[in-house]
Design an enzyme around this catalytic site. Structure first.
Site, PDB file in Angstrom:
ATOM      1  N   HIS B  50      12.000  -0.181  -8.813  1.00  0.00           N
ATOM      2  CA  HIS B  50      13.319  -0.358  -9.432  1.00  0.00           C
ATOM      3  C   HIS B  50      13.222  -1.066 -10.776  1.00  0.00           C
ATOM      4  CE1 HIS B  50      15.808   0.872  -5.961  1.00  0.00           C
ATOM      5  NE2 HIS B  50      14.770   0.457  -5.246  1.00  0.00           N
ATOM      6  N   ILE B 337      11.765  -8.917   3.260  1.00  0.00           N
ATOM      7  CA  ILE B 337      11.514  -8.125   2.055  1.00  0.00           C
ATOM      8  C   ILE B 337      12.138  -6.739   2.219  1.00  0.00           C
ATOM      9  CG2 ILE B 337       9.788  -7.407   0.375  1.00  0.00           C
ATOM     10  CD1 ILE B 337       9.833 -10.444   0.852  1.00  0.00           C
ATOM     11  N   CYS B 402      -6.263  22.098   5.652  1.00  0.00           N
ATOM     12  CA  CYS B 402      -4.807  22.257   5.530  1.00  0.00           C
ATOM     13  C   CYS B 402      -4.541  23.311   4.465  1.00  0.00           C
ATOM     14  CB  CYS B 402      -4.162  20.931   5.143  1.00  0.00           C
ATOM     15  SG  CYS B 402      -2.441  21.088   4.614  1.00  0.00           S
TER      16      CYS B 402
END
Lengths: 448, 481
Positions: B50, B337, B402
């Site tokens: 952020h 947190i 994969c």
């Protein structure tokens, strides 16, 4: 860079058939690429029988069916690369792959056959709420664990979706001593073959709960149960019908999706209803020299038809390569325009007749035929519901070219109708429509 | 064995704290109850670094947010963790929203957030975010906002801490703590451990850890957030992190690309008393969809790959708790947190080191500290030349396990063999992306079970999806017996 006439991507039933037929049609520079350790694709994990009834007149297991083709491929000395993963196809037909032996492989192809099969829809695509424990598998993954690895994915099983693999796994798990509690199907009809419902569920007293779905998953570490509910006509759960079913395993058999991510960057026209490329009667896509067959084009219910399609793609790819090498076009990548059904080139749009799905029809393949096509073309299609005494018609403008009747049709079973060369020659416009004339009653039980 | 510091919890805060402490001549252990690190809030969150306009000035959240954001650049380079400073937008849909944005702008300026800008009208907003709704009245643009991969950061921090001699103990749950003769005695599910100091980074369980020394100064009130993850085909539906103007009742739903190119949308926010409740609910997922479409109407919902829930370690104190325990100053809390915790984590780690020093821990720089950790080479991202070179050096790069994400056996083996390496199928998935693609492990799960079984030297039946008894298989078939 190594050059190859025909690079076939995927060594399942479609790709094996394509390789064999391309070779038999005289091409000796074929490379067949397979990502698994053996040829055969999903056939290798289908240990049940029922394969090959149409093609060989006998019921084979998946591996037996595959073996017949593997043997031919060996006899024809076709170059096969196993454990090889293709991850790019460029516009100029360079196929890039890797494996442990050769490292990075680049093949410059004159023609490509796509036979990459399909994958199963997952829980995420259904967005079933609840926890995320171990014990939730697609039916195909469970099948691989049981039949190829020798492990049981669980003991108390609920199956969501009545696709054929789910039905087959209901029986397989039962035979292995697991308790299959039920098969839930969101739709009011099964998505699988009638014979599988009888042989895999009815014979083992496994209930098929139509118009039912799983609305919640329970359990933190391993699955502990699911909440099952009746679904209304829009597929929404009905209040008051919620039922907790204890289980440690949820198998999903909720549909198959053609695998075509490899061609995402190529200018190949796709069909939104099948999720596969648009093909013509020679299995050619809208990209010249690129052919497609089997479940990567649309999901089949019988492998026999996949094989037949593979034959066609292989034959047409060989003819295409031969046409490139012959006459004034020898060695040139510029093809002869619009030669038609002999499969040589992609035609101009005006030389193509579009085959569209009309009322009652979910999808139809091939989606186009050459106007000059001089062979009979079998159209495969799926319907959107259950119909009794259903009539189908192929219309060109206001003229009906052909019509057929079926005693019963269901979305789970692929239907077909043959468009003869004669009918094709009579088509005037650029579109024909396959449809069920309006007014036919939908619904009712399949078992009558 | 006596440690200088025992860190409880190997989430992003515990991992970065351990890594910070590994710069010094200390004996450090990290105790993690899960079968993998980053198995709590750190594995399921918005993955956002952020900008810092949201927290109230003067709070620890504000302080560590802005500081942490600054630290990410260097940290992500040292640890080779994906980090993309793509900027964020807070969308306003009406004039009332615009007024809130003005307040956020001012708050951001006070917190020291660089480059904030208020965009007015749809046109200006769409210049930054072309797919945004035409209903948008404006936006707060924060160019310093970024995206990262929270679990990759945690793995990286633990691996780097381990390379600098910290010890990581998985599936080691703390059951009790006593204190005598200047030493904590920690009773765990794997035996007793002594340590001079403790860092409490136990996430949603951090109040429980505190209570073990008789500290009941705060309580964690876990809050669920549900998310939907979409296929890479939708990844470019958002170029920035797209928030909505917070209201008194909701912080709104965000839409963001992920560092892997997928599209993420969420989270919802509901209180729960159950600290292990990671279930999703259809009504909540619908809120995510409605919210996301309000910001970016063109998202194709058919491309949803999966949904998941994360738990926020929301404290009852309304701010992070990063301080010595009032009961024992050698027990340092890095607790409560919640958001912007991922952003703040590097700054919290540094601050905790300072608190330990204040409490009497001598910090002597380690001369051989190596700040660099290399990520597992992604075969899929390598050039053709590099791919050929990789296979030339190790044939396992030539075996693709994969198919959807083009992950090779070599990458999976490395993920298992690294310090605090993968033991479970989900741990392999998060480290390599194997099983994260379109088929969601349908094709590769059996192969991954096989590789885990071989590498760990355990039977396939004991391979788990995640924690506890989440075994994938229940036994052999009749034929195999």
């Amino acid at each position: 860079m190594r050059e190859a006439d025909i690079v076939i991507i995927g060594g399942g039933p479609a790709g094996m058939a394509a390789a064999i037929e391309a070779s038999k049609n005289g091409n000796k520079n074929i490379v067949l690429l397979e990502r698994d350790r053996t040829l055969g694709g999903i056939l290798q994990q289908c240990v049940h029988n029922g394969f090959g009834l149409h093609l060989f007149g006998e019921e084979l297991t998946g591996p037996e069916y595959a073996e017949r083709f593997i043997r031919q491929i060996n006899e024809l000395d076709i170059d096969v690369k196993l454990d090889t993963m293709v991850f790019d196809i460029s516009k100029d037909k360079v196929v890039t792959a890797v494996n442990s032996e050769d490292g990075l492989i680049k093949l410059k192809a004159r023609s490509i056959v796509l036979s990459t099969g399909c994958r199963e829809r997952t829980r995420g695509a259904l967005n079933i709420p609840g926890t995320r424990p171990a014990g939730i598998y697609t039916a195909g993954t469970a099948q691989r664990f049981v039949n190829m690895e020798g492990y049981m994915p669980g003991r108390k099983v609920v199956i969501l979706g009545s696709g054929d693999i789910g039905l087959i796994m209901a029986r397989r798990m039962t035979l292995e001593g697991a308790e299959v509690k039920m098969v839930c199907e969101l739709m009011p009809y099964s998505g699988g073959l009638k014979r599988n419902i009888v042989q895999c569920l009815d014979d083992y007293n496994i209930p098929l709960k139509l118009s039912h779905t799983v609305v919640e998953i329970h359990g933190r570490e391993r699955l502990e149960g699911v909440t099952v509910a009746k679904a209304d006509e829009q597929g929404r759960p009905v209040d008051g019908t919620y039922e907790y079913v204890e289980c440690d395993t949820l198998l999903l058999s909720v549909g198959l999706i053609p695998e075509n991510e490899l061609i995402g960057a190529l200018p190949i026209e796709m069909d939104g209803t099948t999720s596969g490329p648009v093909v013509d009667e020679s299995a050619q896509t809208s990209c010249e020299g690129i052919f497609a067959c089997g479940n990567s084009v649309y999901v089949h219910d019988l492998v026999d038809y996949v094989t037949l399609e593979g034959y066609k793609a292989g034959k047409c790819a060989a003819e295409y390569v031969a046409s490139l090498s012959s006459g004034s076009n020898a060695g040139s990548d510029v093809p002869v325009a619009g030669v038609g059904a002999k499969g040589t080139t992609a035609a101009e749009p005006k030389d193509m007749i579009r085959i569209k799905s009309g009322h009652g029809i979910r999808s139809v393949v091939p989606q186009q035929v050459h106007r000059e096509c001089r062979e009979d073309v079998r159209l495969f299609f799926r319907v959107g519901g259950i119909y009794h005494n259903a009539a189908f018609a192929v219309d060109s403008g206001d003229k009906t070219l052909h019509s057929v009747k079926r005693r019963i049709v269901t979305p789970g079973e692929m239907e077909s109708i043959i468009l003869t060369a004669d009918m094709i020659s009579k088509i005037k416009g650029d579109t024909v429509i396959l449809s069920m004339p309006a007014g036919q009653e939908k619904g009712g039980e399949v078992n009558e | 064995m006596t440690y200088d510091v025992a860190v409880i919890g190997a989430g992003v805060v515990g991992a970065l704290t351990a890594r910070e402490l590994s710069k010094y001549e200390l004996r450090i252990c990290i105790l993690e109850k899960g079968a993998d690190v980053a198995s709590g809030s750190s594995k399921a969150n918005s993955a956002i670094v952020h900008a810092g306009y949201d927290p109230l000035p003067g709070t620890l959240k504000a302080r560590f947010n802005v500081k942490g954001n600054e630290m990410f650049e260097r940290l992500s380079q040292e640890l080779e963790v994906p980090f993309k400073r793509i900027g964020s937008l807070v969308l306003a849909f009406n004039e009332a929203d615009m007024e809130v944005l003005q307040k956020l702008y001012e708050r951001g300026a006070e917190n020291g957030v660089p480059g904030l800008e208020i965009l007015r009208g749809y046109e200006d907003t769409a210049r930054i975010e072309p797919n945004v709704s035409t209903d948008v009245a404006g936006a707060l643009y924060a160019p310093s906002a970024a995206i990262t991969c929270p679990y990759e950061l945690t793995y990286a921090a633990v691996e780097n801490a381990a390379a600098n001699r910290a010890e990581i103990m998985l599936e080691t749950e703390v059951a009790g703590i006593s204190y005598e003769d200047d030493l904590f005695k920690i009773t765990t599910s794997q035996g007793d451990i002594s340590s001079r100091f403790i860092v409490n980074a136990a996430g949603v369980f951090s109040d429980n850890a505190a209570a073990m020394i008789g500290d009941n100064s705060f309580e964690i009130k876990p809050r669920k957030g549900e998310y939907l993850l979409l296929d890479k085909s939708q990844g470019d539906m958002a170029r920035t992190i797209v928030f909505q103007t917070p209201s008194t009742t909701s912080k709104g739903i965000l839409v963001t690309p992920t560092v892997d190119g997928n599209l993420l949308m969420g989270p919802t926010s509901t209180d729960t008393s159950d600290r292990e409740d990671l279930s999703t609910a259809i009504s909540e997922l619908q809120k995510v969809i409605n919210g996301a479409l309000r910001s970016v109407p063109g998202i194709n919902l058919k491309q949803v790959i999966t949904s998941f829930t994360g738990l926020r370690a929301t404290p009852d104190t309304s701010d992070f708790i990063v301080s010595p325990s009032p009961v024992n100053k050698k027990f340092i809390h890095a607790a409560g947190i919640e958001s912007p915790g991922l952003t703040a984590a590097p700054a919290i780690a540094e601050y905790v080191a300072g608190l330990l020093k204040d409490a009497g821990l001598e910090l002597v720089q380690r001369k051989d500290f190596n700040p660099v950790r290399k990520s597992i080479v992604r075969f899929n991202d390598a050039s053709d030349g590099k791919k050929a070179e990789l296979i030339g050096g190790n044939r396992q790069y030539g075996r693709v396990i994969c198919r959807c994400e083009l992950v090779t056996e070599a990458e999976i083996v490395e993920a298992i063999r690294r310090p605090a390496g993968a033991r479970t199928v989900d741990a392999v998935k998060r480290r390599t992306r194997a099983g994260m693609g379109r088929c969601q492990g349908g094709f590769c799960a059996p192969r991954i079970v096989e590789i885990l079984s071989r590498e760990l030297g355990v039977p396939a039946e004991s391979i788990r999806k995640t924690d506890g008894s989440s075994m994938l298989l229940t036994g052999r078939t009749k034929e195999a017996l």
